[in-house]
Scaffold this motif. Structure first.
Motif, PDB file in Angstrom:
ATOM      1  N   ARG A 188       0.822  -1.209   0.000  1.00  0.00           N
ATOM      2  CA  ARG A 188       0.000   0.000   0.000  1.00  0.00           C
ATOM      3  C   ARG A 188       0.855   1.257   0.000  1.00  0.00           C
ATOM      4  NH1 ARG A 188      -3.521  -0.205   5.171  1.00  0.00           N
ATOM      5  NH2 ARG A 188      -3.249  -2.447   4.842  1.00  0.00           N
ATOM      6  N   TYR A 189       2.116   1.146   0.398  1.00  0.00           N
ATOM      7  CA  TYR A 189       2.985   2.314   0.504  1.00  0.00           C
ATOM      8  C   TYR A 189       3.938   2.384  -0.683  1.00  0.00           C
ATOM      9  CZ  TYR A 189       1.396   2.372   5.370  1.00  0.00           C
ATOM     10  OH  TYR A 189       0.627   2.408   6.503  1.00  0.00           O
ATOM     11  N   PRO A 190       4.015   3.512  -1.348  1.00  0.00           N
ATOM     12  CA  PRO A 190       4.925   3.662  -2.495  1.00  0.00           C
ATOM     13  C   PRO A 190       6.362   3.950  -2.052  1.00  0.00           C
ATOM     14  CG  PRO A 190       3.698   5.673  -2.179  1.00  0.00           C
ATOM     15  CD  PRO A 190       3.171   4.711  -1.152  1.00  0.00           C
ATOM     16  N   ILE A 191       7.256   3.854  -3.020  1.00  0.00           N
ATOM     17  CA  ILE A 191       8.666   4.189  -2.819  1.00  0.00           C
ATOM     18  C   ILE A 191       9.012   5.363  -3.709  1.00  0.00           C
ATOM     19  CG2 ILE A 191      11.056   3.419  -3.125  1.00  0.00           C
ATOM     20  CD1 ILE A 191      10.107   0.592  -2.539  1.00  0.00           C
ATOM     21  N   ARG A 192       9.656   6.343  -3.133  1.00  0.00           N
ATOM     22  CA  ARG A 192      10.180   7.489  -3.876  1.00  0.00           C
ATOM     23  C   ARG A 192      11.689   7.415  -3.876  1.00  0.00           C
ATOM     24  NH1 ARG A 192      11.030  13.278  -1.322  1.00  0.00           N
ATOM     25  NH2 ARG A 192      13.209  12.844  -1.809  1.00  0.00           N
ATOM     26  N   HIS A 193      12.284   7.495  -5.050  1.00  0.00           N
ATOM     27  CA  HIS A 193      13.744   7.526  -5.156  1.00  0.00           C
ATOM     28  C   HIS A 193      14.241   8.920  -4.758  1.00  0.00           C
ATOM     29  CE1 HIS A 193      17.421   6.185  -7.801  1.00  0.00           C
ATOM     30  NE2 HIS A 193      17.718   6.254  -6.524  1.00  0.00           N
ATOM     31  N   TYR A 194      15.393   8.941  -4.106  1.00  0.00           N
ATOM     32  CA  TYR A 194      16.033  10.198  -3.680  1.00  0.00           C
ATOM     33  C   TYR A 194      17.459  10.191  -4.220  1.00  0.00           C
ATOM     34  CZ  TYR A 194      17.560  13.744  -0.168  1.00  0.00           C
ATOM     35  OH  TYR A 194      18.066  14.852   0.478  1.00  0.00           O
ATOM     36  N   PRO A 195      17.610  10.288  -5.552  1.00  0.00           N
ATOM     37  CA  PRO A 195      18.936  10.103  -6.165  1.00  0.00           C
ATOM     38  C   PRO A 195      19.834  11.315  -5.959  1.00  0.00           C
ATOM     39  CG  PRO A 195      17.345  10.720  -7.833  1.00  0.00           C
ATOM     40  CD  PRO A 195      16.572  10.554  -6.555  1.00  0.00           C
ATOM     41  N   ASP A 196      21.081  11.054  -5.666  1.00  0.00           N
ATOM     42  CA  ASP A 196      22.085  12.104  -5.516  1.00  0.00           C
ATOM     43  C   ASP A 196      22.604  12.466  -6.903  1.00  0.00           C
ATOM     44  OD1 ASP A 196      24.260  13.693  -5.025  1.00  0.00           O
ATOM     45  OD2 ASP A 196      25.307  12.272  -3.721  1.00  0.00           O
ATOM     46  N   LEU A 197      22.095  13.569  -7.453  1.00  0.00           N
ATOM     47  CA  LEU A 197      22.542  14.043  -8.773  1.00  0.00           C
ATOM     48  C   LEU A 197      23.648  15.076  -8.653  1.00  0.00           C
ATOM     49  CD1 LEU A 197      19.098  14.641 -10.550  1.00  0.00           C
ATOM     50  CD2 LEU A 197      20.333  12.503 -10.164  1.00  0.00           C
ATOM     51  N   THR A 198      24.020  15.422  -7.443  1.00  0.00           N
ATOM     52  CA  THR A 198      24.801  16.620  -7.203  1.00  0.00           C
ATOM     53  C   THR A 198      26.275  16.354  -6.932  1.00  0.00           C
ATOM     54  OG1 THR A 198      24.406  18.781  -6.162  1.00  0.00           O
ATOM     55  CG2 THR A 198      24.621  16.919  -4.674  1.00  0.00           C
ATOM     56  N   HIS A 199      26.614  15.119  -6.464  1.00  0.00           N
ATOM     57  CA  HIS A 199      27.980  14.830  -6.026  1.00  0.00           C
ATOM     58  C   HIS A 199      28.688  13.868  -6.972  1.00  0.00           C
ATOM     59  CE1 HIS A 199      26.455  15.938  -1.776  1.00  0.00           C
ATOM     60  NE2 HIS A 199      27.123  16.961  -2.293  1.00  0.00           N
ATOM     61  N   ASN A 200      29.986  14.045  -7.083  1.00  0.00           N
ATOM     62  CA  ASN A 200      30.803  13.238  -7.986  1.00  0.00           C
ATOM     63  C   ASN A 200      31.569  12.143  -7.268  1.00  0.00           C
ATOM     64  OD1 ASN A 200      30.109  15.143 -10.017  1.00  0.00           O
ATOM     65  ND2 ASN A 200      31.787  16.468  -9.359  1.00  0.00           N
ATOM     66  N   VAL A 201      32.028  12.405  -6.061  1.00  0.00           N
ATOM     67  CA  VAL A 201      32.763  11.444  -5.240  1.00  0.00           C
ATOM     68  C   VAL A 201      32.168  11.472  -3.837  1.00  0.00           C
ATOM     69  CG1 VAL A 201      34.921  11.587  -6.528  1.00  0.00           C
ATOM     70  CG2 VAL A 201      34.500  13.190  -4.677  1.00  0.00           C
ATOM     71  N   ARG A 202      32.461  10.419  -3.054  1.00  0.00           N
ATOM     72  CA  ARG A 202      31.871  10.294  -1.721  1.00  0.00           C
ATOM     73  C   ARG A 202      30.367  10.492  -1.842  1.00  0.00           C
ATOM     74  NH1 ARG A 202      36.336  13.245  -1.620  1.00  0.00           N
ATOM     75  NH2 ARG A 202      35.313  15.264  -1.404  1.00  0.00           N
ATOM     76  N   ALA A 203      29.770   9.658  -2.705  1.00  0.00           N
ATOM     77  CA  ALA A 203      28.401   9.912  -3.150  1.00  0.00           C
ATOM     78  C   ALA A 203      27.650   8.597  -3.358  1.00  0.00           C
ATOM     79  CB  ALA A 203      28.428  10.693  -4.462  1.00  0.00           C
ATOM     80  N   GLN A 204      26.356   8.714  -3.548  1.00  0.00           N
ATOM     81  CA  GLN A 204      25.509   7.559  -3.853  1.00  0.00           C
ATOM     82  C   GLN A 204      25.867   6.964  -5.209  1.00  0.00           C
ATOM     83  OE1 GLN A 204      21.422   8.629  -4.485  1.00  0.00           O
ATOM     84  NE2 GLN A 204      20.639   6.581  -4.039  1.00  0.00           N
ATOM     85  N   TYR A 205      26.085   7.814  -6.195  1.00  0.00           N
ATOM     86  CA  TYR A 205      26.431   7.360  -7.538  1.00  0.00           C
ATOM     87  C   TYR A 205      27.718   8.053  -7.987  1.00  0.00           C
ATOM     88  CZ  TYR A 205      21.587   5.759  -7.472  1.00  0.00           C
ATOM     89  OH  TYR A 205      20.413   5.143  -7.137  1.00  0.00           O
ATOM     90  N   PRO A 206      28.866   7.624  -7.441  1.00  0.00           N
ATOM     91  CA  PRO A 206      30.127   8.298  -7.790  1.00  0.00           C
ATOM     92  C   PRO A 206      30.516   8.046  -9.236  1.00  0.00           C
ATOM     93  CG  PRO A 206      30.549   6.291  -6.539  1.00  0.00           C
ATOM     94  CD  PRO A 206      29.060   6.485  -6.529  1.00  0.00           C
ATOM     95  N   ILE A 207      31.345   8.929  -9.748  1.00  0.00           N
ATOM     96  CA  ILE A 207      31.871   8.740 -11.095  1.00  0.00           C
ATOM     97  C   ILE A 207      32.812   7.541 -11.073  1.00  0.00           C
ATOM     98  CG2 ILE A 207      33.289   9.764 -12.912  1.00  0.00           C
ATOM     99  CD1 ILE A 207      32.304  12.503 -11.775  1.00  0.00           C
TER     100      ILE A 207
END
Length: 833
Positions: A401-420
């Motif tokens: 019944r509860y949805p999921i919202r993604h909270y993607p880190d678009l702002t950081h390049n290193v030490r990040a959720q999605y590093p380069i």
């Protein structure tokens, strides 16, 4: 181009074949299909036939068009949509489109008609709209729209006049339809036109498409904005399909002289902007204090309620669990419930959301036990962000019944959720964590992999430097099949100029490629700069455009750093040659000579023209959009916050470390000791014939490291080891660079063509424990220093050399330590005795 159909989904493409528009269904999540764009194949085919009936007479001139909308009780977003169309067209062309709401056209009007409405029957032309248009609109989902061109009615004042239809499923749909029209039209000074074959029937794939615009000192740009600039940016995001904004109203109370509006005022002003543009307004509200402190807790609740009551629009409150914050969920959840009570008093439909950021083990279990038992109706859903459990594991455990919202880190390049992935250290040390970072292909891959289990995203952002990434995510959340280059062409057409749109789009793609692999070996970096400098000469009218300035400075900066890297690498090699003369010239004389060579980076700097241009563009960006690329010049809140100007001349070799080493060597008691240490420094990366050196965290100096799947998606899903650039001494540590650019633990290291008869020793630097296996067999160190930069050594058993090959693997030590102090690997030598 004929339409293609998949099940009850449809996709229509523009006749030019350039733009990917429309959608396909997401088949893996039936519960979200109500948001997928659906329409019968018959309706789509009829509309295609109708909108294709226009003769191929070239572009449709809209410079004398009249916008027709409805009168009366029109939703504010629909009124805003017409205002946006008029103002954006005039800003780019000087053409002022007239608007009428008073019934059929007059005989004095000429030119095309643009119908912008969510209710065809309340517009004069709409009552005569082709049946196919009506049927297409009927098939739309919330926020969807129809955009196309048809011939006017056969009689009356509109006879023969083409009509551009922008018909929304609702008021938001009109706004998004206008956005698509603006992105599609060709707008030049004194003229605007549209391909008469334009045909779009589309609804968004995901209902949540937004970005965090936290008005606080920590942001690297918008803390310097006024209300007008915020409205402009929110409008531009909406033009590309965004439908929500998240503010940070309380966290980070550091004062700043850059702020032109008090935070309390801006918090409410942003709500008012969202109300006009029908954008959902979210608040990010962490509990950074101890929730057992009843006084602070009561104060926080009062502060929140006061803001809730002051906001004309508020749709959700997001409480990040443990990033920041250190409260057990048994304290966080009651706090959220109390927030929800206060929220409901002024905004009864608003919900409170939670992320499990920083939660582990029993804390995560506690949250799910509570949700499964209580099933609270005040709870909006779960947010998955940096340091959260994965989206897949969250969906598996969370009540459907509860949805999921993604909270993607678009702002950081290193030490990040999605590093380069495997970013060259020369760029990581200078451009840093929060620099201008268009990553269109990488983030498109991540979005489309992560989105299907969610209801959309609301990104983590701390400034305008990630503007391209925001547009990529907004557009793909509308239609995941839109080609990335098509998005960038629309971006460049709308924000730059139609005549350079394709070249500028390719230039943005090239900026992303600048960051792939070894910088020194990437000759494309110079080509990227040449492309952007050529575009700059072609488009002097864009000189003050901040998005243009960001692309230019990145192209110049990348080239400048590459040229410095090549030069300073050569200087270090030359200094090593000077040290080779130490036995003959004496230790002190050799060090003096090496220092003189290393200092040429200051006395004879490389590319002074590029360096000057970086200064100019960074200053221009501060004036145009408040981008703070320097602490001293622009009052940036911290060196890690995008201060590329402060790091433009950061050493790109081991100069600082060598200077300190030389100072220590001068204090050694004897000449032989000095010479021995200098010989070690000289041969550090060149251990001699038959031996090998790897700086395991440097993509340009790690030939024996098995790097695995280097795609951003592969790294995001599989999480194999990638280099981590540590943040020591505010980014100006004088330690050896290889100790800062750590690998933690590589997948493996492999060597071939070794001498089976020779004796080999493995030497490493790093921190703490190294659990090394050779060809699967654990080996113990014969030398086991544990400090940063200290040596460990392992003897290679002869039996592993029989085939002339070695495979080294590493087990990650189990350590209950902060990540900063956990064991890691920095350098590895295979030394032939």
């Amino acid at each position: 181009m004929a339409p293609t159909f998949e099940s009850d989904c449809y996709r229509l493409r523009l006749g030019t074949g350039i733009f990917g528009v429309g959608n396909t269904c997401e088949p893996t999540r039936p519960s979200f299909r109500s948001w997928a764009p659906t329409m019968s194949a018959v309706y789509a085919t009829l509309l295609l036939a109708t909108l294709s009936a226009m003769p191929d007479a070239g572009p449709l001139d809209l410079s004398k068009a009249t916008i027709v909308t409805r009168r009366g009780a029109v939703a504010e977003a629909e009124k805003t949509a017409v205002t946006v169309l008029v103002e954006e067209a005039e800003n780019r062309t000087g053409v002022h489109l007239t608007v009428r709401t008073d019934g059929p056209t007059t005989t004095t009007e000429s030119g095309a008609v643009i119908v912008a409405t969510s209710r065809l029957d309340e517009v004069a032309e709409g009552r005569d709209a082709p049946a196919e248009i009506r049927q297409s609109v009927a098939g739309l989902k919330p926020e969807g729209f129809v955009l196309g061109v048809s011939q006017g009615v056969e009689a009356g004042a509109n006879a023969g006049r083409p009509i551009v239809w922008v018909v929304g499923a609702d008021a938001r749909g009109v706004l998004f339809g206008v956005g698509k029209l603006l992105r599609t039209m060709k707008m030049t000074q004194g003229a605007l036109s549209l391909d008469p074959k334009t045909k779009v029937v589309t609804s968004p794939a995901y209902p949540i498409r937004g970005h965090q615009l936290g008005y606080r000192n920590r942001a690297n740009s918008w803390d310097a904005w006024d209300v007008r600039q915020f409205e402009r940016y929110i409008r531009e995001l909406a033009i590309f399909g965004s439908n929500c904004v998240e503010n940070i109203p309380f966290q980070d109370e550091t004062s700043t002289s850059l702020m032109t509006v008090p935070r309390k005022v801006m918090n409410v002003q942003m709500s008012e902007i969202c109300q006009r543009y029908d954008q959902d307004y979210w608040l990010w509200v962490p509990a950074e204090f101890d929730l057992t402190d009843s006084e602070q807790r009561a104060k926080a609740l009062e502060e929140n309620e006061a803001l809730y009551q002051a906001c004309p629009r508020l749709d959700a409150v997001f409480v990040p669990g443990g990033d920041p914050g250190e409260n057990h969920p048994e304290l966080v959840i009651p706090f959220m419930k109390d927030l929800s009570v206060r929220l409901a008093r002024s905004h009864p439909k608003a919900k409170v959301w939670l992320s499990l950021q920083g939660f582990k083990g029993e804390w995560v279990d506690y949250v799910y036990r509570y949700l499964d038992k209580e099933k609270p109706d005040w709870f909006g859903g779960m947010v998955c962000g940096p340091s959260s459990p994965s989206i897949a594991s969250t969906r598996k455990r969370l009540d459907p019944r509860y949805p999921i919202r993604h909270y993607p880190d678009l702002t950081h390049n290193v030490r990040a959720q999605y590093p380069i992935p495997w970013w060259d250290p020369a760029l990581a040390h200078t451009l840093g964590r929060e620099s201008i970072n268009p990553r269109p292909l990488q983030f498109a891959e991540i979005h489309n992999a992560m989105a299907p289990l969610t209801v959309g995203f609301l990104s983590y952002s701390d400034g305008v430097h990630d503007d391209v990434n925001k547009i990529i995510w907004s557009t793909l959340a509308w239609d995941p099949e839109t080609p990335v280059r098509a998005i960038l062409i629309e971006y460049a057409r709308f924000f730059f100029a139609p005549e350079i749109a394709e070249l500028a789009a390719d230039g943005i793609l090239a900026l992303e490629q600048n960051w792939i692999g070894s910088l020194r070996d990437n000759g494309g970096v110079e080509g990227t700069r040449t492309l952007w400098e050529g575009l700059e000469k072609r488009s002097p009218q864009l000189e003050k455009n901040w998005r243009w300035q960001m692309c230019l400075v990145r192209a110049v900066y990348d080239s400048y750093i590459r040229q410095r890297l090549i030069d300073e690498s050569a200087l270090e090699e030359e200094a090593n040659l000077a040290l080779a003369d130490a036995p003959a010239r004496g230790a002190h004389a050799a060090m003096d000579r090496a220092l003189t060579i290393l200092q040429r980076t200051k006395t004879d700097p490389v590319a002074p023209r590029l360096r000057k241009r970086i200064d100019e563009l960074c200053e221009a960006l501060f004036r145009s959009i408040g981008l703070q690329t320097s602490e001293s010049k622009h009052q940036a809140s911290g060196a890690e916050r995008g201060c590329i100007l402060d790091f433009a001349d950061h050493p790109l070799n081991s100069r600082w470390w060598l200077e300190d080493e030389f100072a220590s060597i001068r204090n050694l008691p004897s000449e032989p000791e000095k010479l021995a240490r200098l010989e070690l420094l000289r041969t550090w990366e060149h251990p001699g014939p038959g031996s090998f050196y790897d700086d395991v965290g440097n993509v340009a100096k790690s030939p024996h490291v098995v790097k695995g799947d280097l795609t951003t998606l592969g790294l995001s899903l599989g999480r194999p080891s990638i280099p981590e650039v540590l943040w020591w001494d505010e980014g100006v540590s004088r330690q050896r660079p290889a100790w800062i650019d750590v690998m933690n633990w590589p997948l493996a290291m492999r060597y071939r063509n070794l001498d089976p008869e020779a004796d080999y020793v493995i030497r490493t630097t790093g921190l703490g424990t190294c659990l090394l296996s050779i060809d699967g067999e654990r080996v113990a160190p014969c030398l086991d220093n544990k400090g940063i930069g200290e040596f460990k050594e392992f003897v290679v058993p002869k039996r592993h050399l029989a085939d002339g090959e070695l495979s080294l693997t590493f087990e990650r030590p189990v350590e209950n330590l902060n990540w900063r102090y956990r064991s890691r690997l920095s350098e590895l030598w295979l030394l032939k005795k």
